[in-house]
Design an enzyme around this catalytic site. Structure first.
Site, PDB file in Angstrom:
ATOM      1  N   MET A 141       0.832  -1.188   0.000  1.00 33.33           N
ATOM      2  CA  MET A 141       0.000   0.000   0.000  1.00 33.33           C
ATOM      3  C   MET A 141       0.877   1.252   0.000  1.00 33.33           C
ATOM      4  O   MET A 141       2.102   1.161   0.027  1.00 33.33           O
ATOM      5  CB  MET A 141      -0.937  -0.001   1.219  1.00 33.33           C
ATOM      6  CG  MET A 141      -1.952  -1.127   1.195  1.00 33.33           C
ATOM      7  SD  MET A 141      -3.117  -0.987  -0.160  1.00 33.33           S
ATOM      8  CE  MET A 141      -4.060  -2.492   0.040  1.00 33.33           C
ATOM      9  N   CYS A 142       0.272   2.398   0.022  1.00 35.02           N
ATOM     10  CA  CYS A 142       0.971   3.670  -0.140  1.00 35.02           C
ATOM     11  C   CYS A 142       1.018   4.428   1.183  1.00 35.02           C
ATOM     12  O   CYS A 142       0.405   4.037   2.176  1.00 35.02           O
ATOM     13  CB  CYS A 142       0.250   4.522  -1.184  1.00 35.02           C
ATOM     14  SG  CYS A 142      -0.119   3.641  -2.725  1.00 35.02           S
ATOM     15  N   ARG A 143       1.756   5.526   1.173  1.00 36.32           N
ATOM     16  CA  ARG A 143       1.814   6.460   2.300  1.00 36.32           C
ATOM     17  C   ARG A 143       1.588   7.855   1.731  1.00 36.32           C
ATOM     18  O   ARG A 143       2.024   8.167   0.618  1.00 36.32           O
ATOM     19  CB  ARG A 143       3.147   6.421   3.019  1.00 36.32           C
ATOM     20  CG  ARG A 143       3.591   5.065   3.564  1.00 36.32           C
ATOM     21  CD  ARG A 143       2.885   4.692   4.871  1.00 36.32           C
ATOM     22  NE  ARG A 143       1.578   4.090   4.618  1.00 36.32           N
ATOM     23  CZ  ARG A 143       0.736   3.733   5.586  1.00 36.32           C
ATOM     24  NH1 ARG A 143       1.044   3.941   6.851  1.00 36.32           N
ATOM     25  NH2 ARG A 143      -0.423   3.192   5.283  1.00 36.32           N
ATOM     26  N   ASN A 179      -4.822   5.902  -0.523  1.00 36.34           N
ATOM     27  CA  ASN A 179      -4.126   4.700  -0.074  1.00 36.34           C
ATOM     28  C   ASN A 179      -5.175   3.620   0.122  1.00 36.34           C
ATOM     29  O   ASN A 179      -6.181   3.849   0.795  1.00 36.34           O
ATOM     30  CB  ASN A 179      -3.382   4.950   1.247  1.00 36.34           C
ATOM     31  CG  ASN A 179      -2.791   3.664   1.812  1.00 36.34           C
ATOM     32  OD1 ASN A 179      -2.302   2.824   1.072  1.00 36.34           O
ATOM     33  ND2 ASN A 179      -2.856   3.504   3.121  1.00 36.34           N
TER      34      ASN A 179
END
Length: 292
Positions: free
Chosen positions: A1-3, A114
């Site tokens: 996943m992203c930040r 996200n």
């Protein structure tokens, strides 16, 4: 996943948040503590508004890992803004290319995300057909995140940001049910029109990715009178982040499950988030009528 992070407040150099904190966004690109994985190296992006300008926000995006991009470091040192969004990407399956890097822009609006749409391969065609035809040509990439943005625009993001995101989520969830996909929506989202900043935390299974908002500054100034940064920025300053940028006790408060935060120059507000299925079904009926 992203930040990701979203900043609203006194104009500051981008590097103050991207590079300088002990657990800065750039550090999180290598050493995320609360994400699904520790590394977020599938591209990056930052979008910012120039103080006093009426033009659309500026984007800078790249496909390499944020920690190794010298141009990003130079830009972050020289650009100042009172409202910006920044994102480091960990792909959930779509290609690593510039058009798939966040934030996404349409007019004055920026959007980052996200999470994921589960079953995106199965749902993509129906969701894409739900986008308003006049908006469809502006979709540049292939991510579920950008498609969520254009669905939110279709559902009235410019008129009613919270309601539009509630309708967008309901539409995706209903289509997931129709196609037998369990828990289709997982998201934390930030979006802004250059004035207000909206941050959402929601997932179909009510087990959403982490999201935090900075504490009110008057509280922090009382707790840490010796901290010069806290004394310099305006009271209205807020930062929303996927995970805290440092270990300052009391500086970060978790955003509640199924809720949103609104940050404006006049203050901030918190509300509950409930997918609007009735209005989402109106869109489905409109699509069916248009198809004959």
């Amino acid at each position: 996943m992203c930040r990701w992070l979203a900043y609203s407040g006194s104009p500051i150099a981008l590097e103050e948040l991207l590079y300088k904190p002990e657990h800065s966004l750039i550090d999180q690109s290598m050493h995320s503590r609360l994400g699904v994985g520790t590394t977020n190296g599938d591209g990056f992006g930052v979008g910012w508004y120039t103080p006093g300008a009426e033009a659309e926000p500026t984007l800078f995006r790249g496909t390499g890992p944020a920690w190794g991009d010298d141009n990003l470091r130079e830009l972050a040192r020289s650009v100042r803004s009172g409202l910006f969004l920044a994102h480091i990407r960990a792909s959930t399956g779509t290609p690593v290319q510039q058009t798939n890097c966040h934030p996404f822009r349409h007019g004055r609006w920026l959007w980052l995300h996200n999470g994921r749409i589960r079953g995106y391969t199965e749902l993509k065609r129906t969701l894409t057909l739900a986008v308003e035809p006049t908006l469809y040509p502006y979709i540049g990439g292939s991510t579920d995140s950008e498609l969520m943005f254009y669905l939110a625009l279709t559902f009235g993001l410019a008129r009613d940001p919270v309601g539009a995101v509630e309708r967008m989520v309901a539409f995706i969830e209903d289509e997931g049910v129709r196609q037998g996909i369990e828990h289709p929506v997982q998201m934390t989202v930030a979006t802004t029109d250059g004035e207000g900043l909206w941050a959402f935390r929601y997932s179909t299974e009510h087990d959403s990715r982490s999201l935090y908002c900075s504490t009110e500054l008057d509280t922090l100034r009382t707790m840490y009178p010796e901290n010069p940064v806290l004394q310099q920025v305006e009271e209205r300053t807020r930062i929303v982040v996927s995970e805290p940028l440092g270990g300052l006790v009391g500086a970060w408060q978790p955003v509640a499950e199924s809720s949103y935060e609104l940050v404006t120059p006049d203050g901030n507000a918190v509300g509950s988030f409930h997918p609007d299925r009735d209005r989402a079904r109106d869109r489905r009926r409109d699509m069916q009528a248009a198809s004959g």
